[in-house]
Design a protein around this motif. Sequence first.
Motif, PDB file in Angstrom:
ATOM      1  N   SER A 138      12.652   8.419   2.032  1.00 54.11           N
ATOM      2  CA  SER A 138      12.599   7.461   0.947  1.00 54.11           C
ATOM      3  C   SER A 138      11.465   6.467   1.193  1.00 54.11           C
ATOM      4  N   GLY A 139      10.721   6.192   0.171  1.00 58.54           N
ATOM      5  CA  GLY A 139       9.658   5.213   0.295  1.00 58.54           C
ATOM      6  C   GLY A 139       8.345   5.806   0.779  1.00 58.54           C
ATOM      7  N   SER A 140       8.309   7.125   0.985  1.00 56.70           N
ATOM      8  CA  SER A 140       7.068   7.711   1.495  1.00 56.70           C
ATOM      9  C   SER A 140       6.061   7.948   0.368  1.00 56.70           C
ATOM     10  N   ALA A 141       6.409   7.542  -0.832  1.00 59.94           N
ATOM     11  CA  ALA A 141       5.483   7.562  -1.975  1.00 59.94           C
ATOM     12  C   ALA A 141       5.404   8.905  -2.672  1.00 59.94           C
ATOM     13  N   LYS A 142       6.432   9.674  -2.584  1.00 67.95           N
ATOM     14  CA  LYS A 142       6.455  10.943  -3.305  1.00 67.95           C
ATOM     15  C   LYS A 142       6.377  10.677  -4.805  1.00 67.95           C
ATOM     16  N   SER A 143       7.269   9.813  -5.278  1.00 72.73           N
ATOM     17  CA  SER A 143       7.312   9.564  -6.722  1.00 72.73           C
ATOM     18  C   SER A 143       6.047   8.890  -7.204  1.00 72.73           C
TER      19      SER A 143
ATOM     20  N   ASN B  34       6.216  -1.034   7.566  1.00 75.97           N
ATOM     21  CA  ASN B  34       6.066  -1.895   6.405  1.00 75.97           C
ATOM     22  C   ASN B  34       4.742  -1.586   5.705  1.00 75.97           C
ATOM     23  N   LEU B  35       4.823  -1.282   4.420  1.00 73.04           N
ATOM     24  CA  LEU B  35       3.615  -0.832   3.726  1.00 73.04           C
ATOM     25  C   LEU B  35       2.724  -1.983   3.253  1.00 73.04           C
ATOM     26  N   VAL B  36       3.179  -3.215   3.479  1.00 74.39           N
ATOM     27  CA  VAL B  36       2.302  -4.329   3.151  1.00 74.39           C
ATOM     28  C   VAL B  36       1.145  -4.359   4.150  1.00 74.39           C
TER      29      VAL B  36
ATOM     30  N   ASP C  23      10.912  15.563 -10.079  1.00 78.40           N
ATOM     31  CA  ASP C  23      11.106  14.530  -9.056  1.00 78.40           C
ATOM     32  C   ASP C  23      12.579  14.456  -8.682  1.00 78.40           C
ATOM     33  N   GLU C  24      12.923  15.066  -7.572  1.00 82.31           N
ATOM     34  CA  GLU C  24      14.301  15.101  -7.077  1.00 82.31           C
ATOM     35  C   GLU C  24      15.283  15.421  -8.197  1.00 82.31           C
ATOM     36  N   PRO C  25      15.119  16.535  -8.860  1.00 82.93           N
ATOM     37  CA  PRO C  25      15.934  16.800 -10.048  1.00 82.93           C
ATOM     38  C   PRO C  25      17.411  16.987  -9.743  1.00 82.93           C
TER      39      PRO C  25
ATOM     40  N   HIS D  25       0.864  -1.191   0.000  1.00 82.56           N
ATOM     41  CA  HIS D  25       0.000   0.000   0.000  1.00 82.56           C
ATOM     42  C   HIS D  25       0.888   1.223   0.000  1.00 82.56           C
ATOM     43  N   ALA D  26       1.268   1.675  -1.206  1.00 82.91           N
ATOM     44  CA  ALA D  26       2.249   2.742  -1.315  1.00 82.91           C
ATOM     45  C   ALA D  26       1.623   4.096  -0.973  1.00 82.91           C
ATOM     46  N   VAL D  27       0.462   4.360  -1.545  1.00 85.83           N
ATOM     47  CA  VAL D  27      -0.202   5.645  -1.288  1.00 85.83           C
ATOM     48  C   VAL D  27      -1.499   5.353  -0.540  1.00 85.83           C
TER      49      VAL D  27
HETATM   50  N1  LIG Z   1       6.595  -0.635  -9.467  1.00 87.82           N
HETATM   51  C1  LIG Z   1       6.489  -0.851  -8.127  1.00 87.82           C
HETATM   52  N2  LIG Z   1       6.183  -2.100  -7.693  1.00 87.82           N
HETATM   53  C2  LIG Z   1       6.055  -2.340  -6.366  1.00 87.82           C
HETATM   54  N3  LIG Z   1       6.228  -1.435  -5.408  1.00 87.82           N
HETATM   55  C3  LIG Z   1       6.540  -0.165  -5.792  1.00 87.82           C
HETATM   56  C4  LIG Z   1       6.696   0.173  -7.173  1.00 87.82           C
HETATM   57  N4  LIG Z   1       7.020   1.474  -7.243  1.00 87.82           N
HETATM   58  C5  LIG Z   1       7.076   1.932  -5.969  1.00 87.82           C
HETATM   59  N5  LIG Z   1       6.765   0.956  -5.087  1.00 87.82           N
HETATM   60  C6  LIG Z   1       6.713   1.073  -3.637  1.00 87.82           C
HETATM   61  O1  LIG Z   1       5.972   2.187  -3.309  1.00 87.82           O
HETATM   62  C7  LIG Z   1       6.517   2.847  -2.212  1.00 87.82           C
HETATM   63  C8  LIG Z   1       6.718   4.296  -2.518  1.00 87.82           C
HETATM   64  O2  LIG Z   1       7.755   4.465  -3.488  1.00 87.82           O
HETATM   65  P1  LIG Z   1       8.224   5.836  -4.086  1.00 87.82           P
HETATM   66  O3  LIG Z   1       9.185   5.565  -5.141  1.00 87.82           O
HETATM   67  O4  LIG Z   1       7.041   6.657  -4.432  1.00 87.82           O
HETATM   68  O5  LIG Z   1       8.944   6.536  -2.849  1.00 87.82           O
HETATM   69  P2  LIG Z   1       9.668   7.933  -2.841  1.00 87.82           P
HETATM   70  O6  LIG Z   1       9.047   8.694  -1.775  1.00 87.82           O
HETATM   71  O7  LIG Z   1       9.699   8.522  -4.179  1.00 87.82           O
HETATM   72  O8  LIG Z   1      11.120   7.502  -2.377  1.00 87.82           O
HETATM   73  P3  LIG Z   1      12.551   7.997  -2.894  1.00 87.82           P
HETATM   74  O9  LIG Z   1      12.854   9.203  -2.092  1.00 87.82           O
HETATM   75  O10 LIG Z   1      13.421   6.867  -2.561  1.00 87.82           O
HETATM   76  O11 LIG Z   1      12.426   8.260  -4.340  1.00 87.82           O
HETATM   77  C9  LIG Z   1       7.789   2.143  -1.841  1.00 87.82           C
HETATM   78  O12 LIG Z   1       7.560   1.312  -0.728  1.00 87.82           O
HETATM   79  C10 LIG Z   1       8.092   1.290  -3.047  1.00 87.82           C
HETATM   80  O13 LIG Z   1       8.656   0.089  -2.638  1.00 87.82           O
END
Ligand SMILES: Nc1ncnc2c1ncn2[C@@H]1O[C@H](COP(=O)(O)OP(=O)(O)OP(=O)(O)O)[C@@H](O)[C@H]1O
Lengths: 318, 296, 338, 493, 325
Positions: E44-49, E279-281, E181-183, E23-25
């Motif tokens: 990192s991993g907070s789902a910005k991207s 853990n986002l699962v 995105d983090e340019p 559950h990313a977002v």
């Molecule tokens: N294609 C994918 N398949 C499975 N999980 C994904 C996929 N893309 C992203 N995730 C998961 O979604 C969550 C958010 O990822 P995201 O890349 O948005 O983080 P972020 O905030 O951009 O981190 P970073 O600063 O490292 O770029 C992470 O837990 C990642 O593991």
Amino acid sequence: MTIDSVMTLSNIHMRFPFGEDWRGRPHGFVHALNGIDLEILRGKTLGVVGESGCGKSTLAQVLMGIRKPSEGEVIRNFGADHDVQIVFQDPQSSLNARMPVWRVITEPVFAVTKRPKAELRALAADLAAKVGLRPEVLDRYPHEFSGGQRQRIAIARALSSDPDVIVLDEPTSALDISIQAQILNLLKDLQAERGLTYIFISHDISVVRYLCDEVAVMYLGQVVEHGASDAVLAAPKHPYTRLLLDSIPTMRATGGLGESLSNTDLPSNRNLPTGCFFKDRCELAGVGCDVRQNMVPTEQAQVRCCQTAATTPQKVSA
Amino acid sequence: MSDATVSVNPIKRVLSRVDWGYLWYQIKKSPLTLGGGAVVLIVLFLVIFAPVFATHDPNAIDLRARLAAPGWEHFFGTDEVGRDLYSRILYGGRQSVAVGFFVVLVAGFIGTFVGAFAGLIGGRVDVVIMRLMDVVLSVPSLVLIMALAAALGPSLINAAIAIALVRIPIYVRISRGQTLLIREMSFVTAAETFKASKLHILRWHILPNILSPVMVQATLDLGSTILLASALSFIGLGAQQPTAEWGAMVATGRNYILDQWWYSAFPGFAILITATAFNLLGDGIRDILDPKQKAR
Amino acid sequence: MSFLNVIRRRLMFLILVLFGVTVITFTISNLIPGDPARMIAGDRATPEIVQNIREDLGLDKPLPIQYLRYLEGVVQGDFGNSIRTRRPVLEDLRIFFPATLELALTALFFATALGIPLGVASAVWKDKPIDHFVRVIAVTGISTPAFWLGLLVILLFYGNLGWLPSGGRIDPSLEMPTRVTGFLMIDSLLAGDLTAFGSALKHILLPAFTLGFVHLGVVARQVRAAMLEELQQDYIRTAKANGLSRFKVVFTEALPNAMIPSITVLGLALGDLLYGAVLTETVFAWPGMGAYVVNSIQALDFPAVMGFTVVVSLAYVLINLAVDLIYMAVDPRIREVS
Amino acid sequence: DGDADLLVVAKASDPQTLDPAQTMDNNDWTVTYPLYQRLVAYDVSEDGKGLTSVIGELASTWTASDDGTVWTFDLASGNAFSDGATVDAAAVEYSFNRLMDLGRGPSEAFPGGMKVEATGDMQVTFTLEQPFAPFLYTLANNGAGIVNPAVEGKGDDHGTEWLSANSAGSGAYMLTGWERGQSLVLEPNPNYGGATPEIEKIRVDIIAEAAARRLKLEAGDVHIAESLPVDQLDALGSKDGIEVQNYPSLKVTYLYLNNKVAPLDNVDVRRAISAAVDYQGIIDGILDGNGVQMHGPIPEGMWGQNKNATQYSYDLTSAKKALDVAGGASEEISFLYSDRDPLWEPIAIATQAYLSQLGLNVKLEKLANATMRERFDTGEFGIATGNWSPDFADPYMFTNYWFDSKRHGLAGNRSWYSNDKVDGLLQQAVVSSDTAERTALYGELQEIVTDEAAYVYLFQKDYRIAVRDDVEGFVFNPMLEDIFNFGGMSLSD
Amino acid sequence: MADPVLKIDGLEVLFPGFSGDVHAVNGVDLDVQPGEIVGLVGESGSAKSVTAMTALGLLPAGAFRQSAGTISILGRDVATMSEREMNKLRGGDVAMIFQEPQTALNPTKTIGKQMLRVIELHSNLRGLAARDRAIELLKDMRINDAEEILGRYPFELSGGMRQRILIGMAFACSPKLLVADEPTTALDVTVQRQVLQLLHAKARQTGASVLFISHDLAVISQFCDRIYVMYAGRVVESGPAQKVLGNPQHPYTAALIEALPEDANPGEPLASIPGTVPNLVNPPKGCAFQARCRHAHAACDSRPVLTDVGTKHQAACWLREEISA
Ligand SMILES: Nc1ncnc2c1ncn2[C@@H]1O[C@H](COP(=O)(O)OP(=O)(O)OP(=O)(O)O)[C@@H](O)[C@H]1O
Ligand SMILES: Nc1ncnc2c1ncn2[C@@H]1O[C@H](COP(=O)(O)OP(=O)(O)OP(=O)(O)O)[C@@H](O)[C@H]1O
Ligand SMILES: [Mg+2]
Ligand SMILES: [Mg+2]
Ligand code: NI
């Protein structure tokens, strides 16, 4: 000027051949280090900062003894049974995914001498506790850990052979701020406890300012400024150090982003520039910059420089 | 923990590193891998228990029932001396599969060690070994195999040895390439800093980490080896009569293809199905273990 | 690395290969039990006759001397005389090589013309039914015994349907076009002889299909893998972010780059096809090097076997050279760095 | 097809060389034989059957000295090579000198020390060191073809390289094209001395796969398809437009029992083996009944056969008894065969099965033909299969070759049989020119060698060939298997 | 006020995976107003991207599932747009630049080719006119030898140069929204500053809105007008940059700022945040930061919503709720 140094580097040069013609002769050389003189003080932390590609990691390899410098000398002032250990930036590739954690941690020991397993496990448990890992993780494999935990494992491994000196090559660059703080604290504690000497490589000036006693600023394989970190970072002498400090964004900055810099490209280290290496990017560049510069001591630091800078009043933004 | 007393062998260690649950999850997602795996299991089962499933003695001749058509008495018909083709195909699989495993094991082991050694030592030794491998690879392999098999004398084991020799360079390349990659990883640099011997690095870092790509290659190779072995038998350099072997059966059967199509059709299908199954399985395993690895 | 450097390097390697290949084949040839002199002499020959022939052919000399003599010849472009046909090996190969090359190139054309679209479709629709379909085709391709497939297609297209000929290069009742390139299809066109062209085309279809089917799988798999690799690259994301349509992303961005690593595979495939033709040629009575070498091995005709091996190895190295050069021409990254 | 003037023959493999002084291969002879003429030729009976006796071809008459060592031939006039040059005594002398000088396989058929001399424009004299009973017949061999002396100018070594791919003969046809691996074309020799051949063009197509040859024949693309497997012939016989012709032949198939190698060096083991083979089973099963069991070495249809000599038959009890006398045999016996003849493999498999009933352990080895022959020569084998067809119609072919201890190995005595008495008989028989005397000598010999079970005499098989029914005038001669009398053949519409 | 350029409502995105769905977002609300520079900051991993990529429809098809929420760009719901329309939008009104300038350009095509492609796709300019436009864009990015650069391949250029080119390309068709995105994460500080300066100036000059993603609080503070702080796929705090960073209202934001070594006294330990991201699962039911939070208490077992804690300043924390209540 110092009493107790663990290592001394004098005039270290490091060249890597690149390309190969059909007879196997290199096309040329990458000049990664170009005359480094450094004294590393026992029990202190030396910060090494500089832009990407300026030779920080190469310097680390020379310190570790895994690369022989093409020129110059490394003197080690400690016993043969003690050594230099390293913690790498990338926690992913610095741990062998096919070894359980207890093996990883004790590898520096069993790679050299055979020891009974039980002894190794005991050692591993001991070290794990020191770096804040629970003993039940010892049988797991590295990929089951988060970045911060892996960095702890790497630190535990570095400690296992009881080294005098640990080289830390950007140990927190891949970590989040919250985790970085944990690791920095751990490093400080360990140093206090064991009297370790750190060489801390980073491009994050604020971390260096926080952690290091001394700082060496590198540019194109040379140290351009070296001295006590509070002094150097508060009142940089070399224009490059100044540029670096100016470029760092801070939370408290008020002036926004300011004017654009004109030349941000590093000169090639294949064909070294003549004269001062920094002259093409230097605002103060003038006539005297056409010759190679030497390190000159000032009150607080040594500066490779730069007649112009030494005589120009300092202009440092906050 | 009783750990101190248990000696750990590398294969078990590698297998113990496999996350079986994850593997199953991935395989389930890919019907082709699943299908391939199932057929492989069935083939192995049939072939291992050939005596149970066979209806006739595979070598019993009956000149009065030559070239009989498929039917209840002989499921797949009979050959030119009246042997039961169904039973011979079951037994014949033993040869093909055994050659496959033999070649992959022998070439895999030798190739992996040589490659890891070359990659780790580097320098002249590496250059010499790799140039030699390049030369061997430039020689048309089928001709090399044919000539080798002819020199050693035609027999399945000699054919297998010939194939294995020719396939060694492939493993050398893979394992050397992988070794070079791993050598650059910082855990090896770390090991160098605490003055670990080359042997230690080989044992603890290189070998465990190259095993999985090598195993992927090996699974993929099984299919092609089975094919190659049958090709050798087809040109008479493989299994000797009266031993049943698929390629040899196709070869003899082709003389009868117009009137007794079954003679070469069934063993041909057996090769096709078995090789396809092994290849599908190998493909799937590669996708799972090593998704980045390019198809060769 | 410059073009010149690559060529120089490859030519150095060529010498090494030439040496290595001749040593290897010479050694193995001489390990094969059998006396070529006997072969020539015929069944009922007396030992004197055999000895006489042995001396004629220099087979009575010690092996190293024989090898050196051979090498000396090769350097001067003389591969010796075939024991079977009594003609210069090079002469024989000159006759048979174009046939094999024509077959190999046609098979390669078939394999790429079908393999690339299949591979692309498979990668674009990964895990969709079409992907499964393509993978099954590809895997079946590499798992099919060519010698068996050949028999089946002959049976079907010649035996049952009577649409295509069973073997040979051209209907023997037709006048052979003047030999220019040695490629029948081209020579017949040059001669303006459409009947001959049609016949040559009809004759090459089945063997090229059989031979190409195996490599269809290889090509499709390679293209699929390379496409998957490219499609997950960042620049693809940039292209999408720039508003390129899916079609353009696939065909103008990913595919050209995916073809770069695939060139190597195609080069290797051509090499493979050249000697992989051995079995196919036997089945289709294709008068090429493959059938020639099989017969030669059977007849212990070592000069012929060695000539074949050397020529094919040479071709292999040259194909690799071509691949390297093409690589450099299409991939700007290689041209200048390192 | 549709072209009445074109006859197409389908062969399995390309000829290797077309030089009559070099080739030892029946496969090549299909092409070479009609290209050349010889001093003598096999006769044809009134009703179109090939005979084993010879008549003059280039020679009009000949005489032999009483002791049989000097042979004088007078050449007929009017024969010419394809380039128009007359076939004269010099050409004959040249051809034989070339043959002997090259010293390749074909030269072996002629007695050592033979001298050939043109004793006139159109007269040649052969001088032998000692009498050689079948001498006249050797002159009908492919190797005795008369070559145009002009080849001498075509290159070193008597123009061998040129002649390997070209023709220079006076036969009814000449070679006009050879696409390697594809086809050869023969066209009538414009200067041919005999009756102008009817067929304007003969094409020999190379089609490796038996199945493809058969299909082409069925489709009418081919008139004559060579070496089809027995099983295909039966199916073909019933097809429209195709005729499967059967000819009694002198070609025999037998097993070599290596007399020098244990346990086959024991005569009782050999007898046991001879009695353990189910001859009729093989003939019925593998040959579909198209053959007869041999009665000793000399085949049916050849003079000199001794019907009183032992003929073994399938009798396990007596086989076991013989083996008991020998005291059993535990050694592994190798059995060599190759894919030269598709029948050999089933024979090998069957034999292995038969002998296993005796408890003999036979290991089959399928080899390349060349490798197998090498093994014959070195004697490293136990049992092997072989076919034998005579070069000329004389029991000499089946006796002197097979049993003479001077011909051990590939040369003919492939069971490495040695018996001084037999050697003596052979020696006597070869120098005698009295047929009755020779019959008696060979008769005695047959009794000895069958009793000693030197070989396993399997069967004598009919020559069967599948031909389109518009092909007429084909004459089969048992000396000339796979050779067609193109000059006398024609195509009906 | 005009329509927001980008508006995300209750977005939820998950990635099916072996050990369960990631559950990313988990319910993100976000908007970008015309001309505004909005920061998205988080570990990192907070789902910005993922959030940004979902908005532009750039996530690889098949790998993810949008289980809830709506996204509208320039007032149009993207769910209702066809692929063609999306393609027209992307590179036209909306542009995006990414973190890795090394790989974001096609390695085998010249810069010129890649720029012209975008310009010709979204404008009427062709041939020389398009080329002039490309040169103009590069010049704006302070690339002096622009004509020469057009003929170069990406690998021949430095990282900073490449990123400037990408920015130039992004502005090729005067986008109304730029997602960055983090340019600058992969760039050196000196280069980073230059790139940020150019980007900022260009955005202001063209009036484009920017959604700026970064994990660097300092960069965000200097670059953005308004920011969103994300944690474990949720927005935990939002408001004007100076307010949020100067007076953080969520314990996570506060802890993050404290953990910076920037102001720390070398003698004292850093204020670190214990534990790791969840853990986002199985994302926590309640407040995602609960396990690491100093102030956690019983109320945190249920999920807090964003509530106003000042003008335009919102935080999702029960603590603030109580205070403001
Ligand atoms: N294609 C994918 N398949 C499975 N999980 C994904 C996929 N893309 C992203 N995730 C998961 O979604 C969550 C958010 O990822 P995201 O890349 O948005 O983080 P972020 O905030 O951009 O981190 P970073 O600063 O490292 O770029 C992470 O837990 C990642 O593991
Ligand atoms: N093994 C090598 N062969 C060739 N060149 C090398 C090698 N190692 C380093 N270099 C070159 O030496 C220079 C310094 O590299 P080094 O890794 O020491 O830089 P760094 O300061 O650590 O950079 P970063 O901050 O990116 O880690 C670079 O230009 C690099 O390309
Ligand atoms: Mg570094
Ligand atoms: Mg991101
Ligand atoms: Ni230098």
